[in-house]
Design a protein around this motif. Structure first.
Motif, PDB file in Angstrom:
ATOM      1  N   PHE A 262       0.761  -1.247  -0.053  1.00  0.00           N
ATOM      2  CA  PHE A 262      -0.092   0.106   0.005  1.00  0.00           C
ATOM      3  C   PHE A 262       0.875   1.161   0.005  1.00  0.00           C
ATOM      4  O   PHE A 262       0.618   2.219  -0.812  1.00  0.00           O
ATOM      5  N   LEU A 263       1.760   1.346   0.728  1.00  0.00           N
ATOM      6  CA  LEU A 263       2.761   2.385   0.955  1.00  0.00           C
ATOM      7  C   LEU A 263       3.587   2.764  -0.339  1.00  0.00           C
ATOM      8  O   LEU A 263       3.545   3.862  -0.950  1.00  0.00           O
ATOM      9  N   PRO A 292      -7.489  -6.109   1.402  1.00  0.00           N
ATOM     10  CA  PRO A 292      -8.350  -6.592   2.236  1.00  0.00           C
ATOM     11  C   PRO A 292      -8.929  -8.102   2.360  1.00  0.00           C
ATOM     12  O   PRO A 292      -8.929  -8.746   3.294  1.00  0.00           O
ATOM     13  N   ARG A 293      -9.103  -8.504   0.956  1.00  0.00           N
ATOM     14  CA  ARG A 293      -9.764 -10.017   1.112  1.00  0.00           C
ATOM     15  C   ARG A 293      -8.427 -11.019   1.176  1.00  0.00           C
ATOM     16  O   ARG A 293      -8.734 -11.940   1.633  1.00  0.00           O
ATOM     17  N   LEU A 294      -7.314 -10.497   0.466  1.00  0.00           N
ATOM     18  CA  LEU A 294      -6.262 -11.709   0.676  1.00  0.00           C
ATOM     19  C   LEU A 294      -5.908 -11.664   2.366  1.00  0.00           C
ATOM     20  O   LEU A 294      -5.526 -12.672   2.858  1.00  0.00           O
ATOM     21  N   ALA A 295      -5.803 -10.377   2.879  1.00  0.00           N
ATOM     22  CA  ALA A 295      -5.412 -10.416   4.477  1.00  0.00           C
ATOM     23  C   ALA A 295      -6.399 -11.378   5.276  1.00  0.00           C
ATOM     24  O   ALA A 295      -6.229 -12.070   6.208  1.00  0.00           O
ATOM     25  N   ARG A 296      -7.763 -10.932   4.855  1.00  0.00           N
ATOM     26  CA  ARG A 296      -8.936 -11.698   5.542  1.00  0.00           C
ATOM     27  C   ARG A 296      -8.414 -13.316   5.186  1.00  0.00           C
ATOM     28  O   ARG A 296      -8.736 -14.046   6.285  1.00  0.00           O
ATOM     29  N   LEU A 297      -8.194 -13.681   4.139  1.00  0.00           N
ATOM     30  CA  LEU A 297      -7.920 -15.144   3.984  1.00  0.00           C
ATOM     31  C   LEU A 297      -6.796 -15.495   4.589  1.00  0.00           C
ATOM     32  O   LEU A 297      -6.917 -16.867   5.250  1.00  0.00           O
ATOM     33  N   LEU A 306      -7.184 -10.013  12.484  1.00  0.00           N
ATOM     34  CA  LEU A 306      -7.277  -8.615  11.998  1.00  0.00           C
ATOM     35  C   LEU A 306      -7.815  -8.001  13.057  1.00  0.00           C
ATOM     36  O   LEU A 306      -8.804  -8.214  13.688  1.00  0.00           O
ATOM     37  N   THR A 307      -7.233  -7.037  13.680  1.00  0.00           N
ATOM     38  CA  THR A 307      -7.579  -6.179  14.743  1.00  0.00           C
ATOM     39  C   THR A 307      -7.928  -4.718  14.420  1.00  0.00           C
ATOM     40  O   THR A 307      -7.742  -4.329  13.163  1.00  0.00           O
ATOM     41  N   VAL A 308      -8.796  -4.200  15.426  1.00  0.00           N
ATOM     42  CA  VAL A 308      -9.153  -2.561  14.988  1.00  0.00           C
ATOM     43  C   VAL A 308      -7.797  -1.945  14.640  1.00  0.00           C
ATOM     44  O   VAL A 308      -8.010  -0.656  14.249  1.00  0.00           O
ATOM     45  N   THR A 309      -6.511  -2.270  15.115  1.00  0.00           N
ATOM     46  CA  THR A 309      -5.602  -1.333  15.054  1.00  0.00           C
ATOM     47  C   THR A 309      -4.554  -1.942  14.002  1.00  0.00           C
ATOM     48  O   THR A 309      -3.432  -1.410  13.635  1.00  0.00           O
ATOM     49  N   THR A 310      -4.848  -2.888  13.152  1.00  0.00           N
ATOM     50  CA  THR A 310      -4.033  -3.389  12.082  1.00  0.00           C
ATOM     51  C   THR A 310      -4.117  -2.272  10.945  1.00  0.00           C
ATOM     52  O   THR A 310      -5.228  -2.020  10.506  1.00  0.00           O
ATOM     53  N   PRO A 311      -3.016  -1.794  10.597  1.00  0.00           N
ATOM     54  CA  PRO A 311      -3.060  -1.011   9.512  1.00  0.00           C
ATOM     55  C   PRO A 311      -3.422  -1.516   8.128  1.00  0.00           C
ATOM     56  O   PRO A 311      -3.449  -2.521   7.903  1.00  0.00           O
ATOM     57  N   VAL A 312      -4.026  -0.531   7.275  1.00  0.00           N
ATOM     58  CA  VAL A 312      -4.484  -0.941   5.857  1.00  0.00           C
ATOM     59  C   VAL A 312      -5.742  -1.655   5.912  1.00  0.00           C
ATOM     60  O   VAL A 312      -6.622  -1.571   5.116  1.00  0.00           O
ATOM     61  N   VAL A 313      -5.726  -2.837   6.491  1.00  0.00           N
ATOM     62  CA  VAL A 313      -6.618  -3.872   6.334  1.00  0.00           C
ATOM     63  C   VAL A 313      -7.484  -4.470   7.514  1.00  0.00           C
ATOM     64  O   VAL A 313      -8.218  -5.196   7.449  1.00  0.00           O
ATOM     65  N   GLY A 314      -7.238  -3.717   8.776  1.00  0.00           N
ATOM     66  CA  GLY A 314      -7.742  -4.037   9.940  1.00  0.00           C
ATOM     67  C   GLY A 314      -9.319  -3.542  10.181  1.00  0.00           C
ATOM     68  O   GLY A 314      -9.577  -2.884   9.019  1.00  0.00           O
ATOM     69  N   THR A 315      -9.976  -4.002  10.997  1.00  0.00           N
ATOM     70  CA  THR A 315     -11.350  -3.932  11.125  1.00  0.00           C
ATOM     71  C   THR A 315     -11.672  -2.279  11.437  1.00  0.00           C
ATOM     72  O   THR A 315     -12.777  -2.040  11.509  1.00  0.00           O
ATOM     73  N   GLY A 316     -10.671  -1.676  11.844  1.00  0.00           N
ATOM     74  CA  GLY A 316     -10.948  -0.326  12.041  1.00  0.00           C
ATOM     75  C   GLY A 316     -10.821   0.751  10.909  1.00  0.00           C
ATOM     76  O   GLY A 316     -11.401   2.051  10.993  1.00  0.00           O
ATOM     77  N   GLN A 330     -12.561  13.265   5.876  1.00  0.00           N
ATOM     78  CA  GLN A 330     -11.307  13.625   5.330  1.00  0.00           C
ATOM     79  C   GLN A 330     -10.170  14.309   6.029  1.00  0.00           C
ATOM     80  O   GLN A 330      -9.082  13.964   5.673  1.00  0.00           O
ATOM     81  N   LEU A 331     -10.642  14.894   7.012  1.00  0.00           N
ATOM     82  CA  LEU A 331      -9.703  15.482   8.004  1.00  0.00           C
ATOM     83  C   LEU A 331      -9.174  14.484   9.004  1.00  0.00           C
ATOM     84  O   LEU A 331      -8.237  14.723   9.710  1.00  0.00           O
ATOM     85  N   PHE A 332      -9.712  13.273   8.969  1.00  0.00           N
ATOM     86  CA  PHE A 332      -9.261  12.424  10.223  1.00  0.00           C
ATOM     87  C   PHE A 332      -8.814  10.973   9.509  1.00  0.00           C
ATOM     88  O   PHE A 332      -8.811   9.892  10.123  1.00  0.00           O
ATOM     89  N   GLN A 333      -8.452  11.203   8.075  1.00  0.00           N
ATOM     90  CA  GLN A 333      -7.957   9.752   7.441  1.00  0.00           C
ATOM     91  C   GLN A 333      -6.749   9.804   6.678  1.00  0.00           C
ATOM     92  O   GLN A 333      -6.966  11.185   5.668  1.00  0.00           O
ATOM     93  N   PRO A 334      -5.809   9.483   6.259  1.00  0.00           N
ATOM     94  CA  PRO A 334      -4.606   9.494   5.588  1.00  0.00           C
ATOM     95  C   PRO A 334      -4.986   9.260   4.145  1.00  0.00           C
ATOM     96  O   PRO A 334      -4.319   9.634   3.185  1.00  0.00           O
ATOM     97  N   PHE A 335      -5.970   8.511   3.902  1.00  0.00           N
ATOM     98  CA  PHE A 335      -6.464   8.082   2.698  1.00  0.00           C
ATOM     99  C   PHE A 335      -7.868   7.741   2.627  1.00  0.00           C
ATOM    100  O   PHE A 335      -8.369   7.490   3.643  1.00  0.00           O
ATOM    101  N   ASP A 336      -8.314   7.601   1.318  1.00  0.00           N
ATOM    102  CA  ASP A 336      -9.904   7.166   1.269  1.00  0.00           C
ATOM    103  C   ASP A 336     -10.093   5.672   0.848  1.00  0.00           C
ATOM    104  O   ASP A 336      -9.645   4.994  -0.035  1.00  0.00           O
ATOM    105  N   PRO A 337     -10.430   5.052   2.062  1.00  0.00           N
ATOM    106  CA  PRO A 337     -10.541   3.471   1.836  1.00  0.00           C
ATOM    107  C   PRO A 337     -11.251   2.847   0.654  1.00  0.00           C
ATOM    108  O   PRO A 337     -10.974   1.721   0.448  1.00  0.00           O
ATOM    109  N   GLU A 338     -12.306   3.519   0.493  1.00  0.00           N
ATOM    110  CA  GLU A 338     -13.214   3.137  -0.378  1.00  0.00           C
ATOM    111  C   GLU A 338     -12.662   3.351  -1.768  1.00  0.00           C
ATOM    112  O   GLU A 338     -12.645   2.338  -2.549  1.00  0.00           O
ATOM    113  N   GLU A 339     -11.807   4.505  -2.170  1.00  0.00           N
ATOM    114  CA  GLU A 339     -11.333   4.692  -3.503  1.00  0.00           C
ATOM    115  C   GLU A 339     -10.312   3.693  -3.487  1.00  0.00           C
ATOM    116  O   GLU A 339     -10.076   3.242  -4.639  1.00  0.00           O
ATOM    117  N   LEU A 340      -9.416   3.450  -2.506  1.00  0.00           N
ATOM    118  CA  LEU A 340      -8.145   2.841  -2.952  1.00  0.00           C
ATOM    119  C   LEU A 340      -8.459   1.275  -2.682  1.00  0.00           C
ATOM    120  O   LEU A 340      -7.643   0.494  -3.159  1.00  0.00           O
TER     121      LEU A 340
END
Length: 414
Positions: A262-263, A292-297, A306-316, A330-340
Motif C-alpha cells: 500500500f505504501l 483486504p480480501r487476501l488479508a482476511r483469507l 485482524l484487529t481494529v489497530t491493524t493498518p490498511v486492512v484492519g477492522t478499524g 477527510q480530515l481524520f484519515q490519511p487516504f480514502d479507504p473506499e477509493e483505494l
C-alpha cells in the motif's frame, strides 16, 4: 538459463516483493495448507496481472522439513506457475540444494534460495567455520544447483548480515553474483537494526559491491522497525524486498505485505520521492482492492487476527464513531479507504457517539429520529456501553430499542 525476470525487474528499478508468509510465516507457529499456498500465490500474482512473476517471488516453503512440506512446495511450483516466481528455500548443504531444485524443477520462473551465514558468530554456529569460508562454500552450492538445472535461478540469503562486516559482505556478494547468484539477500535475522543502521548497511554494500550485484532485504520486526528498515533499504536503491502477510514470521514477524504494498502503490508521486527515482515502481501497478480480501483469507487460514489497530486492512479501517470525523472524514484519515481499497465507510455506535452518529445508524436501520428521540437514543447508547463494559453497542439491541422508542408518546421518549 531461463530469463531471470526478478533480476531484470530489479535492475530496471522496479520493485519485487519477496513473499514470506508461507515460509518464514511457519516460524510464527502457523501452517498454510498446500492448497491455500497455491490460492494465495495466485491471488497475489493476479494483483499485478501478467507481470505477477516480475513483481512477486513466492517463497513456497522449506522442502527439507518433511515429505509433506516438499509436496506442498512442489504443488505451488506447478499450480501457481505463471502467476508468480516460486522459490524453494533450503540450508547451505548440497543435499538440501538438490532437494530444493527437485521441488521446483521444470516450472517457469523457478527459484531456489540458499541460506548461508553472513556474520562471524552465525558462521561459527551454523557451519563451524569462519564467515569468509562459509561464503566461499556458497559459491560451490550455486554451481551445484546450476549444474542440476540451469533454468532455475539461485539466490543466496546471508543470515545475520546486519551484524556482519560490511567489507566481507560486499566481497561475498560480488563473488556469489559472479558464480551465478540472481540476488543476494541481506537479512536482519534478529531484527536488531535501527533505520539509520539499515540505511548504512544497504548503502555501503551497494556502493562497494560489483555493479552487477542485485541486493534484496529480509528484515525482521523484533524492535517494531521491520517496515521502517525496509523503506530505508528501498531508499538505498534495493528493489527486492521481503515481506509477509499480516507480518507473520519468526518471533515478532517482519514487514507486513499489505502495508508495504500500500505504501509503495497508493500514491505514485510519493513513492517516487521515497525511491528517489523517476522510474515507475511497477511494470503493472498492483490492484490494491485485493489487499483486504487476501488479508482476511490469511487471517482465517493461520488464526492470526485482524484487529481494529491493524493498518490498511484492519477492522478499524473506514469506521467512524465520533462527531467531527463523521462531519469531515477527510480530515481524520490519511487516504480514502473506499477509493483505494474498496472498503465502504461504516458508522459504528460507541460510547463516544454524537447525535449525528446516532441518527445515521438509526436511518440505516430504517428509523428517522426527531431531535428529542435522537437525544434519548444517544443517552441509551452511552448507558448501554458503560453497563455492558463494551465500547461498541450491538446494533440488534439498538434496533430493538428504536422500535420501542417509536411506539412511546413524545413526552415519554423525551
Amino acid at each position: 538459463m531461463e530469463q531471470d525476470v526478478v533480476r531484470e525487474s530489479a535492475r530496471a528499478g522496479r520493485v519485487v516483493l519477496w513473499e514470506e508468509s508461507a515460509r518464514d510465516g511457519a516460524q510464527a507457529k502457523t501452517l498454510m495448507s498446500a492448497g491455500f499456498r497455491v490460492r494465495l500465490a495466485r491471488g497475489q500474482g493476479r494483483m499485478f496481472g501478467a507481470d505477477g512473476p516480475r513483481h512477486v517471488v513466492f517463497a513456497a516453503g522449506f522442502p527439507a522439513v518433511c515429505a509433506e512440506e516438499f509436496e506442498a512446495v512442489r504443488r505451488v511450483a506447478v499450480e501457481a506457475e505463471g502467476a508468480v516466481s516460486v522459490a524453494a528455500v533450503c540450508r547451505g548443504r548440497a543435499e538440501d540444494v538438490r532437494q530444493a531444485v527437485d521441488a521446483v524443477r521444470g516450472t517457469a520462473h523457478a527459484r531456489v534460495m540458499v541460506v548461508v551465514p553472513g556474520s562471524e558468530p552465525m558462521a561459527r554456529t551454523m557451519t563451524h567455520r569462519p564467515a569468509r569460508e562459509a561464503l566461499e562454500s556458497a559459491a560451490a552450492l550455486i554451481r551445484e544447483a546450476r549444474g542440476l538445472d540451469d533454468r532455475i535461478a539461485v539466490d543466496i540469503c546471508l543470515a545475520d548480515a546486519s551484524r556482519a562486516d560490511h567489507g566481507l559482505l560486499a566481497d561475498g556478494a560480488s563473488a556469489l553474483t559472479a558464480a551465478g547468484a540472481g540476488t543476494i539477500v541481506l537479512a536482519d535475522t534478529v531484527g536488531c537494526q535501527l533505520p539509520s543502521e539499515a540505511a548504512a548497511l544497504f548503502g555501503r554494500i551497494r556502493a562497494t559491491a560489483d555493479p552487477g550485484v542485485v541486493l534484496a532485504s529480509h528484515l525482521h520486526n523484533d524492535l517494531g522497525l521491520g517496515l521502517a528498515n525496509t523503506l530505508e533499504a528501498l531508499r538505498a536503491g534495493v528493489r527486492v524486498v521481503a515481506a509477509s502477510w499480516l507480518g507473520i514470521a519468526e518471533r515478532s514477524g517482519m514487514a507486513a505485505t499489505e502495508q508495504l504494498l500500500f505504501l509503495l502503490a497508493h500514491d505514485p508521486a510519493r513513492a517516487s520521492r521515497l525511491l528517489a527515482a523517476d522510474t515507475p515502481a511497477w511494470w503493472t501497478a498492483p490492484d490494491l482492492t485485493a489487499l483486504p480480501r487476501l488479508a482476511r483469507l490469511v487471517a482465517e487460514e493461520t488464526g492470526v487476527p485482524l484487529t481494529v489497530t491493524t493498518p490498511v486492512v484492519g477492522t478499524g479501517v473506514g469506521t467512524i464513531s465520533t462527531g467531527t470525523p463523521f462531519v469531515h472524514p477527510q480530515l481524520f484519515q490519511p487516504f480514502d479507504p473506499e477509493e483505494l481499497l474498496g472498503i465502504a465507510p461504516s458508522v459504528v455506535l460507541t460510547h463516544l457517539a454524537s447525535v449525528r452518529v446516532v441518527r445515521a445508524v438509526a436511518a440505516r436501520l430504517g428509523h428517522q429520529l426527531d431531535e428529542r428521540q435522537a437525544r434519548a437514543a444517544l443517552a441509551w447508547v452511552k448507558t448501554r456501553a458503560y453497563r455492558t463494559g463494551r465500547a461498541v453497542v450491538d446494533e440488534a439491541a439498538f434496533a430493538g430499542y428504536l422500535t420501542g422508542l417509536r411506539t412511546l408518546p413524545a413526552e415519554v421518549s423525551a
